[in-house]
Each structure stands twice: as C-alpha cells, then as structure tokens.
Scaffold this active site. Structure first.
Site, PDB file in Angstrom:
ATOM      1  N   ARG A   1       2.261  -6.332   9.838  1.00  0.00           N
ATOM      2  CA  ARG A   1       1.553  -5.182  10.417  1.00  0.00           C
ATOM      3  C   ARG A   1       1.977  -4.940  11.864  1.00  0.00           C
ATOM      4  O   ARG A   1       2.103  -3.804  12.300  1.00  0.00           O
ATOM      5  CB  ARG A   1       0.045  -5.407  10.311  1.00  0.00           C
ATOM      6  CG  ARG A   1      -0.479  -5.258   8.883  1.00  0.00           C
ATOM      7  CD  ARG A   1      -1.915  -5.748   8.752  1.00  0.00           C
ATOM      8  NE  ARG A   1      -2.514  -5.450   7.458  1.00  0.00           N
ATOM      9  CZ  ARG A   1      -3.652  -5.974   7.031  1.00  0.00           C
ATOM     10  NH1 ARG A   1      -4.307  -6.844   7.804  1.00  0.00           N
ATOM     11  NH2 ARG A   1      -4.145  -5.657   5.845  1.00  0.00           N
TER      12      ARG A   1
ATOM     13  N   PHE B   1     -15.563   5.051   6.906  1.00  0.00           N
ATOM     14  CA  PHE B   1     -14.148   5.323   6.627  1.00  0.00           C
ATOM     15  C   PHE B   1     -13.790   5.134   5.149  1.00  0.00           C
ATOM     16  O   PHE B   1     -12.640   5.345   4.770  1.00  0.00           O
ATOM     17  CB  PHE B   1     -13.238   4.442   7.506  1.00  0.00           C
ATOM     18  CG  PHE B   1     -13.449   2.962   7.322  1.00  0.00           C
ATOM     19  CD1 PHE B   1     -12.849   2.281   6.270  1.00  0.00           C
ATOM     20  CD2 PHE B   1     -14.240   2.248   8.216  1.00  0.00           C
ATOM     21  CE1 PHE B   1     -13.033   0.917   6.104  1.00  0.00           C
ATOM     22  CE2 PHE B   1     -14.446   0.884   8.051  1.00  0.00           C
ATOM     23  CZ  PHE B   1     -13.826   0.221   6.986  1.00  0.00           C
TER      24      PHE B   1
ATOM     25  N   GLU C   1      -8.930 -11.511  -7.438  1.00  0.00           N
ATOM     26  CA  GLU C   1      -8.067 -10.327  -7.319  1.00  0.00           C
ATOM     27  C   GLU C   1      -6.889 -10.391  -8.293  1.00  0.00           C
ATOM     28  O   GLU C   1      -6.508  -9.376  -8.877  1.00  0.00           O
ATOM     29  CB  GLU C   1      -7.585 -10.194  -5.862  1.00  0.00           C
ATOM     30  CG  GLU C   1      -8.740  -9.835  -4.928  1.00  0.00           C
ATOM     31  CD  GLU C   1      -8.389  -9.846  -3.451  1.00  0.00           C
ATOM     32  OE1 GLU C   1      -7.239 -10.191  -3.093  1.00  0.00           O
ATOM     33  OE2 GLU C   1      -9.284  -9.502  -2.650  1.00  0.00           O
TER      34      GLU C   1
ATOM     35  N   ASN D   1      -2.019   0.305   6.943  1.00  0.00           N
ATOM     36  CA  ASN D   1      -1.565  -0.973   7.499  1.00  0.00           C
ATOM     37  C   ASN D   1      -0.693  -1.794   6.531  1.00  0.00           C
ATOM     38  O   ASN D   1      -0.725  -3.020   6.535  1.00  0.00           O
ATOM     39  CB  ASN D   1      -2.750  -1.786   8.044  1.00  0.00           C
ATOM     40  CG  ASN D   1      -3.783  -2.093   6.976  1.00  0.00           C
ATOM     41  OD1 ASN D   1      -3.600  -1.714   5.822  1.00  0.00           O
ATOM     42  ND2 ASN D   1      -4.827  -2.798   7.338  1.00  0.00           N
TER      43      ASN D   1
ATOM     44  N   THR E   1      -5.880  -6.806  11.037  1.00  0.00           N
ATOM     45  CA  THR E   1      -6.101  -5.599  10.219  1.00  0.00           C
ATOM     46  C   THR E   1      -5.530  -4.353  10.878  1.00  0.00           C
ATOM     47  O   THR E   1      -4.850  -3.552  10.224  1.00  0.00           O
ATOM     48  CB  THR E   1      -7.621  -5.422   9.965  1.00  0.00           C
ATOM     49  OG1 THR E   1      -8.107  -6.599   9.303  1.00  0.00           O
ATOM     50  CG2 THR E   1      -7.897  -4.192   9.116  1.00  0.00           C
TER      51      THR E   1
ATOM     52  N   HIS F   1      -2.125  -5.233   1.632  1.00  0.00           N
ATOM     53  CA  HIS F   1      -3.345  -6.012   1.426  1.00  0.00           C
ATOM     54  C   HIS F   1      -2.927  -7.435   1.087  1.00  0.00           C
ATOM     55  O   HIS F   1      -1.967  -7.636   0.339  1.00  0.00           O
ATOM     56  CB  HIS F   1      -4.182  -5.460   0.264  1.00  0.00           C
ATOM     57  CG  HIS F   1      -5.201  -6.447  -0.213  1.00  0.00           C
ATOM     58  ND1 HIS F   1      -6.412  -6.619   0.415  1.00  0.00           N
ATOM     59  CD2 HIS F   1      -5.157  -7.382  -1.213  1.00  0.00           C
ATOM     60  CE1 HIS F   1      -7.086  -7.581  -0.198  1.00  0.00           C
ATOM     61  NE2 HIS F   1      -6.352  -8.070  -1.188  1.00  0.00           N
TER      62      HIS F   1
ATOM     63  N   TYR G   1     -12.650  -3.179  -2.816  1.00  0.00           N
ATOM     64  CA  TYR G   1     -13.154  -3.025  -1.445  1.00  0.00           C
ATOM     65  C   TYR G   1     -14.684  -2.908  -1.439  1.00  0.00           C
ATOM     66  O   TYR G   1     -15.254  -2.147  -0.647  1.00  0.00           O
ATOM     67  CB  TYR G   1     -12.502  -1.811  -0.776  1.00  0.00           C
ATOM     68  CG  TYR G   1     -11.069  -2.031  -0.338  1.00  0.00           C
ATOM     69  CD1 TYR G   1     -10.686  -3.200   0.328  1.00  0.00           C
ATOM     70  CD2 TYR G   1     -10.092  -1.062  -0.554  1.00  0.00           C
ATOM     71  CE1 TYR G   1      -9.378  -3.397   0.749  1.00  0.00           C
ATOM     72  CE2 TYR G   1      -8.774  -1.251  -0.135  1.00  0.00           C
ATOM     73  CZ  TYR G   1      -8.426  -2.421   0.521  1.00  0.00           C
ATOM     74  OH  TYR G   1      -7.133  -2.613   0.953  1.00  0.00           O
TER      75      TYR G   1
ATOM     76  N   ARG H   1      -1.600 -14.504   4.889  1.00  0.00           N
ATOM     77  CA  ARG H   1      -2.475 -13.804   5.853  1.00  0.00           C
ATOM     78  C   ARG H   1      -1.884 -13.896   7.265  1.00  0.00           C
ATOM     79  O   ARG H   1      -1.930 -12.930   8.025  1.00  0.00           O
ATOM     80  CB  ARG H   1      -3.885 -14.410   5.851  1.00  0.00           C
ATOM     81  CG  ARG H   1      -4.738 -14.026   4.662  1.00  0.00           C
ATOM     82  CD  ARG H   1      -5.224 -12.596   4.675  1.00  0.00           C
ATOM     83  NE  ARG H   1      -6.300 -12.337   5.605  1.00  0.00           N
ATOM     84  CZ  ARG H   1      -7.060 -11.232   5.574  1.00  0.00           C
ATOM     85  NH1 ARG H   1      -6.843 -10.282   4.665  1.00  0.00           N
ATOM     86  NH2 ARG H   1      -8.011 -11.050   6.444  1.00  0.00           N
TER      87      ARG H   1
ATOM     88  N   LYS I   1       0.828  -1.207   0.000  1.00  0.00           N
ATOM     89  CA  LYS I   1       0.000   0.000   0.000  1.00  0.00           C
ATOM     90  C   LYS I   1       0.863   1.259   0.000  1.00  0.00           C
ATOM     91  O   LYS I   1       2.066   1.202   0.290  1.00  0.00           O
ATOM     92  CB  LYS I   1      -0.902  -0.020   1.246  1.00  0.00           C
ATOM     93  CG  LYS I   1      -1.930  -1.160   1.259  1.00  0.00           C
ATOM     94  CD  LYS I   1      -2.859  -1.029   2.456  1.00  0.00           C
ATOM     95  CE  LYS I   1      -3.923  -2.120   2.477  1.00  0.00           C
ATOM     96  NZ  LYS I   1      -4.934  -1.875   3.526  1.00  0.00           N
TER      97      LYS I   1
HETATM   98  N1  UDP Z   1      -9.948  -0.333   7.111  1.00  0.00           N
HETATM   99  C1  UDP Z   1     -10.054   0.893   7.747  1.00  0.00           C
HETATM  100  N2  UDP Z   1     -10.810   0.983   8.886  1.00  0.00           N
HETATM  101  C2  UDP Z   1     -11.474  -0.090   9.412  1.00  0.00           C
HETATM  102  C3  UDP Z   1     -11.368  -1.336   8.755  1.00  0.00           C
HETATM  103  C4  UDP Z   1     -10.604  -1.430   7.613  1.00  0.00           C
HETATM  104  O1  UDP Z   1      -9.496   1.883   7.282  1.00  0.00           O
HETATM  105  O2  UDP Z   1     -12.147   0.040  10.445  1.00  0.00           O
HETATM  106  C5  UDP Z   1      -9.123  -0.442   5.902  1.00  0.00           C
HETATM  107  C6  UDP Z   1      -7.761  -1.080   6.177  1.00  0.00           C
HETATM  108  O3  UDP Z   1      -6.797  -0.423   5.373  1.00  0.00           O
HETATM  109  C7  UDP Z   1      -7.994  -2.512   5.731  1.00  0.00           C
HETATM  110  C8  UDP Z   1      -8.920  -2.329   4.540  1.00  0.00           C
HETATM  111  O4  UDP Z   1      -9.792  -1.259   4.942  1.00  0.00           O
HETATM  112  O5  UDP Z   1      -6.774  -3.160   5.389  1.00  0.00           O
HETATM  113  C9  UDP Z   1      -9.715  -3.554   4.163  1.00  0.00           C
HETATM  114  O6  UDP Z   1     -10.426  -4.000   5.287  1.00  0.00           O
HETATM  115  P1  UDP Z   1     -10.584  -5.554   5.621  1.00  0.00           P
HETATM  116  O7  UDP Z   1     -11.614  -5.689   6.692  1.00  0.00           O
HETATM  117  O8  UDP Z   1     -10.784  -6.318   4.335  1.00  0.00           O
HETATM  118  O9  UDP Z   1      -9.163  -5.906   6.291  1.00  0.00           O
HETATM  119  P2  UDP Z   1      -7.878  -6.726   5.757  1.00  0.00           P
HETATM  120  O10 UDP Z   1      -8.386  -7.878   4.932  1.00  0.00           O
HETATM  121  O11 UDP Z   1      -7.023  -5.755   4.961  1.00  0.00           O
HETATM  122  O12 UDP Z   1      -7.173  -7.180   7.018  1.00  0.00           O
HETATM  123 MG    MG Z   2      -9.759  -7.828   3.384  1.00  0.00          MG
END
Ligand code: UDP
Ligand code: MG
Length: 154
Positions: free
Chosen positions: A102, A57, A126, A112, A91, A115, A49, A85, A9
């Site tokens: 992270r 957000f 994807e 964070n 996250t 992705h 997304y 993962r 990112k």
């Molecule tokens: N995100 C955020 N606020 C939140 C949750 C998610 O800004 O409360 C952002 C964060 O950058 C995250 C992305 O949205 O990586 C995608 O969210 P997801 O729940 O898919 O998390 P990930 O799979 O990246 O752990």
């Molecule tokens: Mg995700």
C-alpha cells in the site's frame, strides 16, 4: 503450514498492478495455494466486511469492491497471516510505510490495492467463504530448501 487469504481489489485490476503485487508475494517466498478471478456481489461483501456495514463509507466501499472482477488468492507460508499483513501495510495508503504494497502503490484509504486476512482465525473463515476445497492445491515446491531450514517446516 499457515494459509492466508488475499483479494487483489479492483484498484489493482484497473491500474494494471496484478503482476507487480503477485510478484512481491512470490519473491518473498510465499507459495500460491489457490488463485482465481471472480465478480464480488453485495451479499458476499456484507459478510466479508460485516465489521464495517454501519460505517458511513460502506456504500462507497461496496461500489469500489464491485467495480471490476477481483483476483482472490490463498498464500501459504510460515506465519503467513502476519507476514502478509506486514507486507501490505497500514489501511490508508498515505500512512503506509514505503516498502509496503500500500505504501508503494497507493494514495487512498479505500482504493488500497489488496485485502489480507488479519488473523489466523479469520483467514480460515475467509478461505472457506471464497474457495471450495478442490480449488486449494497442496504441492511440493522445489524451492522449499532455499526458503526454509528443515526445522522451520511443519
Ligand atoms: N475503508 C475505507 N475507509 C475507512 C476504513 C476502511 O474505505 O475509513 C475500506 C478500505 O478499503 C479497507 C476496508 O475498508 O481496506 C476494510 O477495512 P479494515 O479496517 O478491515 O482495513 P484493512 O484490514 O483492509 O487494512
Ligand atoms: Mg480488515
């Protein structure tokens, strides 16, 4: 062998962590099948997304993901989706375990670092979204016998 999809990112680009993050994946034994830099736009982020477009957000997430170009990657390995993962961690970087990407490199829930695909099915979707077939390479790695036993190769 399984493939997964990664985005380094804008937080990774801006903080000059590209080498550190890629190095972790390579040292683990994951193979790079595809890698390129690209500028994301709102249309592709709304697809990528889609599960978050109604969240408060989301506008901030859009700005964050378009702040600089990103680096997208396809990584290959046995159980690559779950392995990556686990390496990436929770996250929110503040909740992510030390030792995860992270957990070691971030302090934010949004900024964070990476992705990573959350299922084999989504990895396939994807990879197709961000790569054309000729950008994915399948090549022999001399290190394979040091990384996998013969019966772990498929
Ligand atoms: N995100 C955020 N606020 C939140 C949750 C998610 O800004 O409360 C952002 C964060 O950058 C995250 C992305 O949205 O990586 C995608 O969210 P997801 O729940 O898919 O998390 P990930 O799979 O990246 O752990
Ligand atoms: Mg995700």
């Amino acid at each position: 062998m399984e493939q997964t999809f990664i985005i380094l990112k804008p937080s990774t680009i801006r903080r000059s962590l590209v080498g550190d993050v890629i190095s972790r994946f390579q040292r683990k034994g994951l193979f790079i099948s595809g890698i390129k830099m690209m500028q994301l736009d709102e249309a592709v982020l709304r697809e990528h997304y889609a599960h978050l477009v109604d969240r408060p957000f989301f506008p901030s997430l859009l700005r964050s993901m378009m702040a600089t170009p990103v680096i997208v990657m396809v990584l290959k390995g046995k159980d690559a989706v779950a392995v990556v993962r686990a390496m990436v961690g929770a996250t929110n970087c503040r909740n992510a375990a030390p030792g995860t990407i992270r957990g070691d490199f971030g302090m934010s829930g949004q900024e964070n670092i990476v992705h990573a695909s959350d299922s084999v099915e989504n990895a396939g979707i994807e990879i197709k979204r961000f790569f054309s077939p000729e950008e994915i390479f399948d090549y022999a790695m001399d290190t394979t016998p040091a990384i996998y036993a013969p019966d772990e190769l498929d």
